[in-house]
Design an enzyme around this catalytic site. Structure first.
Site, PDB file in Angstrom:
ATOM      1  N   HIS A   1      11.381  10.144  -0.683  1.00 26.90           N
ATOM      2  CA  HIS A   1      11.269   8.771  -0.159  1.00 26.90           C
ATOM      3  C   HIS A   1      12.309   8.509   0.939  1.00 26.90           C
ATOM      4  CE1 HIS A   1       9.684   4.801  -0.074  1.00 26.90           C
ATOM      5  NE2 HIS A   1       9.472   4.625  -1.362  1.00 26.90           N
TER       6      HIS A   1
HETATM    7  C1  LIG Z   1       3.170  13.840   4.242  1.00 28.44           C
HETATM    8  C2  LIG Z   1       2.441  13.144   3.177  1.00 28.44           C
HETATM    9  C3  LIG Z   1       0.968  13.278   3.171  1.00 28.44           C
HETATM   10  C4  LIG Z   1       0.314  12.538   2.091  1.00 28.44           C
HETATM   11  C5  LIG Z   1      -1.090  12.212   2.393  1.00 28.44           C
HETATM   12  C6  LIG Z   1      -1.632  11.109   1.604  1.00 28.44           C
HETATM   13  C7  LIG Z   1      -0.963   9.830   1.882  1.00 28.44           C
HETATM   14  C8  LIG Z   1      -1.089   8.889   0.762  1.00 28.44           C
HETATM   15  C9  LIG Z   1       0.009   7.913   0.784  1.00 28.44           C
HETATM   16  C10 LIG Z   1       0.836   8.036  -0.412  1.00 28.44           C
HETATM   17  C11 LIG Z   1       2.010   7.155  -0.309  1.00 28.44           C
HETATM   18  C12 LIG Z   1       2.800   7.078  -1.541  1.00 28.44           C
HETATM   19  C13 LIG Z   1       4.096   6.477  -1.237  1.00 28.44           C
HETATM   20  C14 LIG Z   1       4.392   5.194  -1.860  1.00 28.44           C
HETATM   21  C15 LIG Z   1       5.745   4.693  -1.484  1.00 28.44           C
HETATM   22  C16 LIG Z   1       5.710   3.266  -1.179  1.00 28.44           C
HETATM   23  O1  LIG Z   1       4.998   2.531  -1.779  1.00 28.44           O
HETATM   24  S1  LIG Z   1       6.724   2.713   0.088  1.00 28.44           S
HETATM   25  C17 LIG Z   1       6.148   1.113   0.366  1.00 28.44           C
HETATM   26  C18 LIG Z   1       4.861   1.129   1.085  1.00 28.44           C
HETATM   27  N1  LIG Z   1       4.247  -0.161   1.088  1.00 28.44           N
HETATM   28  C19 LIG Z   1       4.233  -0.894   2.189  1.00 28.44           C
HETATM   29  O2  LIG Z   1       4.787  -0.560   3.225  1.00 28.44           O
HETATM   30  C20 LIG Z   1       3.477  -2.158   2.076  1.00 28.44           C
HETATM   31  C21 LIG Z   1       2.419  -2.231   3.093  1.00 28.44           C
HETATM   32  N2  LIG Z   1       1.608  -3.404   2.825  1.00 28.44           N
HETATM   33  C22 LIG Z   1       1.814  -4.593   3.407  1.00 28.44           C
HETATM   34  O3  LIG Z   1       2.661  -4.742   4.220  1.00 28.44           O
HETATM   35  C23 LIG Z   1       0.976  -5.767   2.969  1.00 28.44           C
HETATM   36  O4  LIG Z   1       1.217  -6.009   1.648  1.00 28.44           O
HETATM   37  C24 LIG Z   1      -0.509  -5.639   3.073  1.00 28.44           C
HETATM   38  C25 LIG Z   1      -1.052  -4.508   2.254  1.00 28.44           C
HETATM   39  C26 LIG Z   1      -0.865  -5.442   4.530  1.00 28.44           C
HETATM   40  C27 LIG Z   1      -1.196  -6.886   2.527  1.00 28.44           C
HETATM   41  O5  LIG Z   1      -0.772  -7.975   3.216  1.00 28.44           O
HETATM   42  P1  LIG Z   1      -1.346  -9.450   3.066  1.00 28.44           P
HETATM   43  O6  LIG Z   1      -0.686 -10.228   4.119  1.00 28.44           O
HETATM   44  O7  LIG Z   1      -1.210  -9.979   1.686  1.00 28.44           O
HETATM   45  O8  LIG Z   1      -2.800  -9.387   3.533  1.00 28.44           O
HETATM   46  P2  LIG Z   1      -4.195  -8.934   3.019  1.00 28.44           P
HETATM   47  O9  LIG Z   1      -5.118 -10.011   3.457  1.00 28.44           O
HETATM   48  O10 LIG Z   1      -4.254  -8.534   1.598  1.00 28.44           O
HETATM   49  O11 LIG Z   1      -4.371  -7.671   3.938  1.00 28.44           O
HETATM   50  C28 LIG Z   1      -4.501  -7.746   5.350  1.00 28.44           C
HETATM   51  C29 LIG Z   1      -5.781  -7.052   5.735  1.00 28.44           C
HETATM   52  O12 LIG Z   1      -5.773  -5.736   5.167  1.00 28.44           O
HETATM   53  C30 LIG Z   1      -6.853  -5.583   4.234  1.00 28.44           C
HETATM   54  N3  LIG Z   1      -6.331  -4.839   3.099  1.00 28.44           N
HETATM   55  C31 LIG Z   1      -5.438  -5.227   2.165  1.00 28.44           C
HETATM   56  N4  LIG Z   1      -5.188  -4.229   1.343  1.00 28.44           N
HETATM   57  C32 LIG Z   1      -5.926  -3.187   1.771  1.00 28.44           C
HETATM   58  C33 LIG Z   1      -6.071  -1.856   1.344  1.00 28.44           C
HETATM   59  N5  LIG Z   1      -5.410  -1.342   0.321  1.00 28.44           N
HETATM   60  N6  LIG Z   1      -6.918  -1.077   2.038  1.00 28.44           N
HETATM   61  C34 LIG Z   1      -7.611  -1.512   3.095  1.00 28.44           C
HETATM   62  N7  LIG Z   1      -7.494  -2.750   3.557  1.00 28.44           N
HETATM   63  C35 LIG Z   1      -6.652  -3.568   2.887  1.00 28.44           C
HETATM   64  C36 LIG Z   1      -7.320  -6.969   3.902  1.00 28.44           C
HETATM   65  O13 LIG Z   1      -8.696  -6.992   3.541  1.00 28.44           O
HETATM   66  C37 LIG Z   1      -7.047  -7.704   5.198  1.00 28.44           C
HETATM   67  O14 LIG Z   1      -8.074  -7.399   6.119  1.00 28.44           O
HETATM   68  P3  LIG Z   1      -8.680  -8.520   7.139  1.00 28.44           P
HETATM   69  O15 LIG Z   1      -9.138  -9.641   6.256  1.00 28.44           O
HETATM   70  O16 LIG Z   1      -7.493  -8.922   7.998  1.00 28.44           O
HETATM   71  O17 LIG Z   1      -9.771  -7.811   7.866  1.00 28.44           O
HETATM   72  C1  LIG Z   2      17.382  -1.706  -4.955  1.00 31.42           C
HETATM   73  C2  LIG Z   2      16.077  -1.329  -5.483  1.00 31.42           C
HETATM   74  C3  LIG Z   2      15.377  -0.335  -4.663  1.00 31.42           C
HETATM   75  C4  LIG Z   2      14.095   0.088  -5.279  1.00 31.42           C
HETATM   76  C5  LIG Z   2      13.202   0.728  -4.326  1.00 31.42           C
HETATM   77  C6  LIG Z   2      11.886   1.087  -4.907  1.00 31.42           C
HETATM   78  C7  LIG Z   2      10.858   1.281  -3.835  1.00 31.42           C
HETATM   79  C8  LIG Z   2       9.598   1.777  -4.367  1.00 31.42           C
HETATM   80  C9  LIG Z   2       8.476   1.545  -3.415  1.00 31.42           C
HETATM   81  O1  LIG Z   2       8.283   2.556  -2.618  1.00 31.42           O
END
Ligand SMILES: CCCCCCCCCCCCCCCC(=O)SCCNC(=O)CCNC(=O)[C@H](O)C(C)(C)COP(=O)(O)OP(=O)(O)OC[C@H]1O[C@@H](n2cnc3c(N)ncnc32)[C@H](O)[C@@H]1OP(=O)(O)O
Ligand SMILES: CCCCCCCCCO
Length: 457
Positions: free
Chosen positions: A136
């Site tokens: 991460h």
């Molecule tokens: C080298 C490595 C190779 C690996 C190959 C494989 C890679 C496989 C990745 C593995 C990865 C693990 C690693 C985790 C480690 C962390 O989890 S690190 C943290 C990562 N998380 C983030 O950065 C969060 C990103 N998400 C966000 O910023 C926001 O929460 C979201 C998801 C955009 C949602 O925001 P919101 O404002 O509540 O809006 P919302 O209306 O739900 O969504 C906006 C638009 O996106 C759409 N939407 C929402 N969710 C989704 C979704 N899941 N899908 C599609 N559309 C969506 C909505 O329908 C909406 O569309 P429109 O109506 O505008 O057409």
């Molecule tokens: C201070 C707490 C940090 C925890 C970070 C967890 C992030 C997980 C999502 O990718």
């Protein structure tokens, strides 16, 4: 050498045997029609041939004066990073999930670049899988997704695609210096970064004051000490259990439209329902609502690396039985947090997140104050590709995220998407969460409940 940002370093500081800090993607492929019996072995050989990877896949850690840097690994060994494996018979998805659970429990070797790719054959129904694990401190969900997608094609006829470690990052925000002189320039850049951060202090102080005033009267505000003590919040072991399932994205979009909320709010409400049912089944539902930590992407450019995430706290409404009322509580708490962030710059959001999460971070590092709990569970939504994708003719069938468990945060729910599928990956401490797979059924159940509540079915 390139200095790691403070956020990237945090994931190294937090790592311990019981708390590995790598994330992964599990991609499931179906064989192309014309694949012969040696298809996977030939693919494996093709991947092994790329034995001089590009950054960040050729970068290992080095440490000077307490600061971590990335530096090129001069002894890169592809056979350490790339593994070709087979499932035991009968090769069901159950055996695949067991293998991923075991692999995800193992720490990455800090003497080498922090990634591994496992090509897995022997899956029933003419399928094979790729489990790619990366620290991460190197990627967040969005950057991992971007890297992974670059190695796939929309063209089913395209062959000889290089593996993910052979692609140059599309765009780097900063170049990688390589001589000792560059260490000085790195430090200078770090200093410049810090002064940019320092410039956010007045705005941040203003925002924290506003939040403290608002918290006194706003019932939607989620405080950093509000998360109750639950079965999820016990000391964890280093052993993991992984469960995964796909749900229909278009069903969630219809629900979101009916309630006038976002898809992500529907996702959080589903998780609220699933956790409520799980805790009822364990006779362990607390009176107070569970709080989720929800990462929000702050990425403004197309850069592929590092972590650019802010974090909000969402009330999951687990104390509420009625699905529509629960959804409203989730919606209001998320809106409150989003409105606060909309007033801030990305630097201010990062600093605000760092300050509000500091007690939890300190506790994760020292274990001194386990009651200082900002959240009970992590729920992360990483949108993925909409179009069908192929890897050397093999069609991508599904792509499940495998994330991290923290000490006293024994469950992480991360989801991504592919075409019309929402792909949930649940990772948990094996000992703390018995029968975790039940959560997958409760998630499905919650979609039906929300549809009924919205008058859709
Ligand atoms: C080298 C490595 C190779 C690996 C190959 C494989 C890679 C496989 C990745 C593995 C990865 C693990 C690693 C985790 C480690 C962390 O989890 S690190 C943290 C990562 N998380 C983030 O950065 C969060 C990103 N998400 C966000 O910023 C926001 O929460 C979201 C998801 C955009 C949602 O925001 P919101 O404002 O509540 O809006 P919302 O209306 O739900 O969504 C906006 C638009 O996106 C759409 N939407 C929402 N969710 C989704 C979704 N899941 N899908 C599609 N559309 C969506 C909505 O329908 C909406 O569309 P429109 O109506 O505008 O057409
Ligand atoms: C201070 C707490 C940090 C925890 C970070 C967890 C992030 C997980 C999502 O990718």
């Amino acid at each position: 050498m390139k200095a790691l940002s403070p956020v990237d370093q945090l994931f190294l500081w937090l790592e311990k045997r019981q708390q590995p800090m790598h994330v992964a993607g599990l991609q499931l492929f179906s064989f192309p029609e014309d694949a012969g019996p040696k298809y996977v072995s030939e693919l494996a050989q093709h991947m092994r041939d790329y034995c001089s990877p590009v950054a960040p896949f050729n970068q290992r850690l080095t440490r000077r004066l307490g600061q971590y840097y990335w530096t090129e690994d001069k002894h890169f060994d592809i056979d350490h990073h790339f593994r070709h494996e087979a499932l035991p018979k009968p090769g069901r998805i159950r055996e695949l999930l067991s293998l991923v659970s075991a692999e995800h429990s193992n720490l990455l070797d800090r003497e080498r670049p922090l990634w591994e790719a496992h090509l897995i054959e022997g899956i029933r129904g003419r399928q094979f899988a790729l489990y790619t694990k990366i620290h991460h401190s190197v990627v967040d969900g969005i950057s991992a997704m971007r890297m992974g997608m670059r190695a796939l094609s929309t063209d089913p006829e395209e062959r000889e695609l290089p593996p993910v470690w052979a692609y140059e990052p599309k765009k780097r925000s900063r170049s990688l210096p390589s001589s000792p002189v560059d260490v000085a320039s790195s430090l200078a850049r770090l200093g410049a970064g810090l002064s940019k951060q320092a410039a956010t202090v007045p705005g941040l102080a203003r925002e924290i004051y506003k939040v403290s005033q608002k918290a006194k009267k706003d019932e939607n505000y989620v405080s950093i000490f509000q998360a109750p003590d639950t079965v999820l919040n016990q000391t964890v072991t280093g052993s993991r259990r992984f469960a995964a399932q796909s749900y229909s994205l278009s069903r969630l979009k219809v629900i979101a439209k009916a309630f006038g909320c976002t898809v992500n709010t529907v996702v959080l409400s589903m998780c609220g329902h699933a956790l409520r049912e799980y805790m009822i089944s364990q006779n362990a539902l607390p009176d107070e609502p569970l709080i989720a930590m929800v990462p929000m992407s702050l990425r403004q450019d197309d850069s592929a690396g590092g972590n650019q995430i802010g974090m909000i706290l969402a009330n999951l409404g687990t104390h509420i039985c009625d699905p529509a009322n629960r959804l409203r509580v989730v919606h209001d708490s998320v809106q409150e947090a989003k409105e606060r962030f909309s007033q801030m710059s990305p630097e201010e959001i990062l600093n605000f997140t760092a300050l509000t999460m500091a007690p939890t971070g300190l506790n994760l590092l020292t274990g001194l104050a386990p009651k200082w709990r900002a959240f009970n569970v992590v729920i992360s939504n990483v949108p993925g590709p909409k179009e069908p994708l192929y890897w050397n003719g093999a069609q991508l069938q599904g792509m499940y995220p495998v994330s991290i468990v923290l000490d006293r945060i024994a469950l992480n729910i991360t989801l991504t998407s592919y075409q019309d599928q929402l792909e949930f990956g649940l990772i948990a401490c094996r000992r703390t969460l018995p029968s975790m797979q039940r959560l997958l059924d409760y998630l499905e159940q919650s979609i039906r409940e929300l549809e009924i509540a919205a008058g859709i079915k």
